[in-house]
Design a protein around this motif. Structure first.
Motif, PDB file in Angstrom:
ATOM      1  N   HIS A  27      13.955  17.431 -13.847  1.00 44.26           N
ATOM      2  CA  HIS A  27      13.015  16.340 -14.137  1.00 44.26           C
ATOM      3  C   HIS A  27      12.718  16.244 -15.628  1.00 44.26           C
ATOM      4  N   HIS A  39      10.568  24.672  -8.687  1.00 47.61           N
ATOM      5  CA  HIS A  39       9.905  23.408  -8.417  1.00 47.61           C
ATOM      6  C   HIS A  39       8.473  23.432  -8.953  1.00 47.61           C
ATOM      7  N   LYS A  43       8.929  18.367  -7.988  1.00 45.83           N
ATOM      8  CA  LYS A  43       9.942  18.023  -8.984  1.00 45.83           C
ATOM      9  C   LYS A  43      10.770  19.258  -9.274  1.00 45.83           C
TER      10      LYS A  43
END
Length: 863
Positions: A27, A39, A43
């Motif tokens: 991301h 994560h 994301k």
């Protein structure tokens, strides 16, 4: 249909997980995630470093960073936190601080870093929000073109090392290799500057390489196309056509993927920003021509048009090289140390002791003994040699509170001396780029882009959209003949040249800026050239502007001064930078013994005079009102009888009246001693200058001196109205008067002393500071005019108007070219290759026209 066993479902799920994992991108930086286990907020991230940066931005409400440019961040996959931090241990060293910091005083420190990672608007947005990541950072400003960031921070809250670590943490590790440049010699600095410019040189080398590859492909693909061009229809063996076509594709692929890559990158970046750049139609035309050729070759219809494709890219790159070369030729190097016509006072050892002399700023080196007077700027970082001094760093920090500096402490470039003159020893070479950055600081910006510049900037985007629509219309018009439709659309995309229109202004203004500089008229930026064309009123100061302090004639009238009084007076005068004080000091011809007398309680009142205590004795120098008025009050209050030394026909109710020229009154030890009458010598060429200016501009005089020379000035201004010539004007009076003129629609140019008229220069639409041999720089002005070039001011004003007309003419030339070219392209009269030839010709025509027109105009006007 049988259902899957639990083992099969598990295998299927793991397979799906692996498939989906292969499609997961970080991301933050956009790289492929090898481990989908990292994560945060649903994301995915490729590493803990990218995740950490995201969390920092999220916790500080800065996630708009990703809205501006998706995956804008820098990857941290191969950099650990310990590696990032351990490398910066050396930044705790005070010697390193001295090399890196531009300024440090109390709670304020300033530093500038080169960040090669800056690449998009998200970078700019984030780097200017550093204050949200750490409250020790008060401000940050990005120079996107130079890829630099200037940071102001509180060293008590965050160290220099902490600033570097913070930048590294968010993906912008500074390049610190060149920061020792201030300790190098001038020759080494030039070498380092050349090293710093290596990215530009690398770009030029890459451009040459791309031109070579494209030219090689162009020549060879044309050779491969000759058999088909020279043979009749159906005579060429299909196998030969396929063979030559395959060779052409092999040669054209590097042209597409490497030589034309900049057009595709630029187009993609602009589209990501929801903006259509000038490269979009070019990239589209290149793509259409390549794809059409490949399809026809693979279908065996023809040998394609890859010779036209390669020739198109080759000619486009040649046009880009030509444009770059011309731009480099007119580049106004604002970092070169001879940019400003500024001199600095230095103390040199002689047989009689330390003597004051003046040298150009460009010759100032490390170890020079400087003498900087009240109101003047410190030109380079120095160590204070005087016992104590007071400095205003508002030009640097924005804070106007004076700072007390003791002997042995560092004085930073850009500080303004308050009070008595200070002696100091320079410890760094003069940084002209730093003084230039002060000149262009937000606090001194007052020009918005002119209507001409705004039209030039905005025209490209509208024109590009129009060209895309026109190309689509041409394609539809020529259907169903797919060949002619593609040819017509491609020709429209290629021949359309908004570049020529948008290049007219920067090239013409760039040449004008350089020509002005060579003639002694130094402008802050190109906007000032166009602002000069709007001026309809010019306001002049007198002393130091119209008069030459170095040639004035001075005579003393009053009680004869003793040798001690001459020493006291000479010691006091050396601390003032006012032109009249300098004239009197030069006329005394009295050698001041360096360091013999200590100066205390120095106070200078603008447009009035100054007072100070020299060796315990009060010395007052200035106007009659300033000197006599104070003395009279003291005498009446203390003794109640007539002022000592007061004789002649002077009237206290009008203490500033005189008919003998400018007056500098003297009082020593509380007793009035007399006055120096300064008969001004006016600069050469003023009669012809004012005769020319009167025909076009309203001319005003705002002088802080008396009106003894009104008659002489009447010959210049040809108008004795009080509204046109005003005397006894304080700096506040001048500023207010200019404001009144602007309220009734006047566009005012103020021509004055860069030191004493700073407020008026800043208030005016164009502030022009006249600098003589000993002039000092003031950021409040928009232009610096060498005193020797004052007589050419009318020529400069006319040339600015001529430059504007050249820009308009070049614009219409480009419009005419585009009308004719686009009409022929839509009608199918131009092939893509012919269009590719015409496009750089149009650029060359506009650039050549602006260059020749501006240069010939300057030569005809003898500028």
């Amino acid at each position: 249909m049988t259902s899957a066993t639990p083992i099969q479902e598990n295998v299927l799920n793991r397979t799906n997980l692996l498939d989906s994992r292969a499609e997961i991108h970080c991301h933050h930086c956009g790289e492929l995630c090898a481990d989908a286990s990292i994560h945060a907020d649903d994301k995915a991230f490729c590493c803990e470093g990218c995740k950490t940066v995201y969390e920092i931005l999220r916790d500080n409400n800065l996630c708009s960073y990703y809205d501006l440019n998706e995956h804008a961040g820098i990857s941290f996959r191969n950099i650990t936190t310990n590696q990032r931090r351990s490398r910066f241990d050396y930044l705790d060293d005070d010697n390193i601080h001295a090399q890196l910091l531009e300024f440090r005083q109390g709670d304020v420190a300033k530093v500038r870093f080169h960040l090669p990672q800056i690449h998009c608007s998200s970078c700019l947005w984030l780097l200017e929000k550093l204050y949200k990541l750490n409250d020790g950072i008060s401000a940050s400003r990005v120079d996107f073109v130079q890829k630099e960031v200037g940071i102001t921070f509180n060293p008590h809250k965050i160290s220099l090392r902490g600033v570097v670590e913070l930048l590294t943490t968010i993906g912008y590790e500074p390049d610190l290799r060149l920061k020792a440049i201030n300790h190098l010699t001038a020759e080494q600095q030039n070498s380092a500057s050349n090293e710093k410019k290596s990215p530009s040189q690398a770009h030029l080398t890459s451009l040459y390489l791309k031109i070579g590859i494209a030219g090689f492909a162009f020549g060879n693909t044309m050779i491969f196309s000759f058999p088909e061009y020279l043979s009749a229809a159906g005579e060429l063996d299909p196998r030969l056509r396929s063979f030559f076509g395959a060779l052409s594709i092999a040669l054209a692929l590097p042209v597409l993927l490497y030589c034309a890559s900049d057009y595709f990158k630029s187009s993609w970046q602009s589209l990501k920003q929801r903006h259509i750049s000038l490269d979009v139609p070019i990239a589209l035309g290149i793509s259409v021509l390549f794809l059409r050729s490949v399809v026809e070759i693979l279908m065996g219809a023809t040998s394609g048009y890859l010779d036209s494709f390669s020739g198109l890219v080759f000619l486009l790159l040649c046009g880009k090289l030509f444009q770059q070369k011309v731009f480099d030729g007119i580049a106004f190097d604002r970092d070169y140390t001879s940019y400003f016509p500024i001199a600095v006072s230095v103390l040199r050892k002689t047989a009689e002791g330390l003597q004051e002399t003046t040298i150009p700023l460009s010759r100032l080196g490390v170890g020079e003994r400087l003498l900087v007077r009240n109101g003047e700027l410190i030109p380079a970082d120095s160590v204070l040699e005087s016992p104590v001094g007071h400095v205003d760093y508002s030009f640097v920090t924005g804070e106007s509170a004076p700072v007390e500096i003791l002997r042995g402490n560092t004085l930073y470039a850009g500080g303004r001396i308050l009070g008595a003159a200070l002696e100091m020893t320079s410890i760094k070479n003069v940084s002209q780029s730093y003084l230039t950055s002060l000149w262009n600081h937000d606090a001194f910006q007052k020009h918005r882009k002119s209507a001409l510049e705004e039209v030039s900037d905005r025209f490209g985007a509208y024109f590009t959209a129009f060209v895309l629509c026109l190309a689509s219309a041409a394609f539809i018009t020529w259907m169903p003949d797919i060949g002619k439709a593609i040819n017509a659309a491609t020709a429209v995309l290629v021949i359309a040249c908004p570049c020529a229109m948008t290049l007219a202004a920067p090239f013409a203004l760039g040449w004008a800026l350089k020509i002005f500089g060579n003639a002694g008229f130094y402008l802050k930026n190109t906007s000032v050239v166009l602002e000069l064309t709007r001026v309809n009123t010019i306001v002049f100061d007198k002393t130091g502007t119209l008069t030459d302090a170095n040639k004035s004639r001075t005579a003393f009238s009053g009680e004869a001064l003793t040798a001690k009084e001459q020493e006291l007076l000479a010691s006091a005068l050396r601390h003032s930078a006012h032109p009249l004080a300098r004239s009197v000091s030069a006329a005394m011809s009295y050698a001041v013994i360096h360091g013999k007398y200590q100066i205390a309680n120095y106070e200078e009142v603008p447009a009035s005079g100054f007072r100070c205590v020299v060796d315990g004795v009060l010395v007052q120098v200035g106007t009659a009102k300033f000197v006599r008025g104070n003395l009279l009050c003291q005498e009446v209050q203390q003794q109640g009888f007539k002022l000592k030394g007061f004789k002649g026909t002077y009237r206290l109710e009008h203490p500033m009246e005189s008919r003998i020229g400018a007056e500098v009154h003297i009082a020593i030890g509380g007793a009035y001693k007399g006055l120096f009458a300064v008969n001004n010598e006016y600069r050469r060429g003023l009669q012809s200058l004012f005769a020319t200016l009167r025909s076009k501009y309203a001319l005003l005089l705002l002088s802080g001196d008396n009106d003894a020379e009104r008659k002489t000035l009447q010959d210049l201004f040809a108008d004795d109205r009080a509204s046109m010539m005003a005397f006894h004007q304080t700096p506040h009076d001048k500023l207010a008067r200019i404001g009144e003129l602007q309220e009734v629609g006047a566009h005012v140019a103020m021509v004055g002393d860069g030191l004493n008229d700073a407020g008026a220069l800043r208030q005016s639409n164009v502030g022009i500071a006249v600098m003589g041999a000993g002039g000092m720089f003031s950021p409040a002005c928009d232009a610096v005019l060498s005193a020797d070039a004052l007589g050419k001011l009318s020529d400069f004003m006319r040339f600015a108007g001529y430059t504007r007309r050249v820009i308009i003419a070049a614009f219409w030339i480009s419009v005419a070219y585009n009308i004719v070219g686009l009409t022929c392209a839509v009608m199918g009269l131009l092939s893509p290759l012919v269009s590719a030839v015409l496009m750089p010709i149009s650029n060359a025509t506009v650039i050549g026209f602006t260059t020749l027109a501006v240069l010939l105009g300057a030569k005809m006007r003898k500028i």
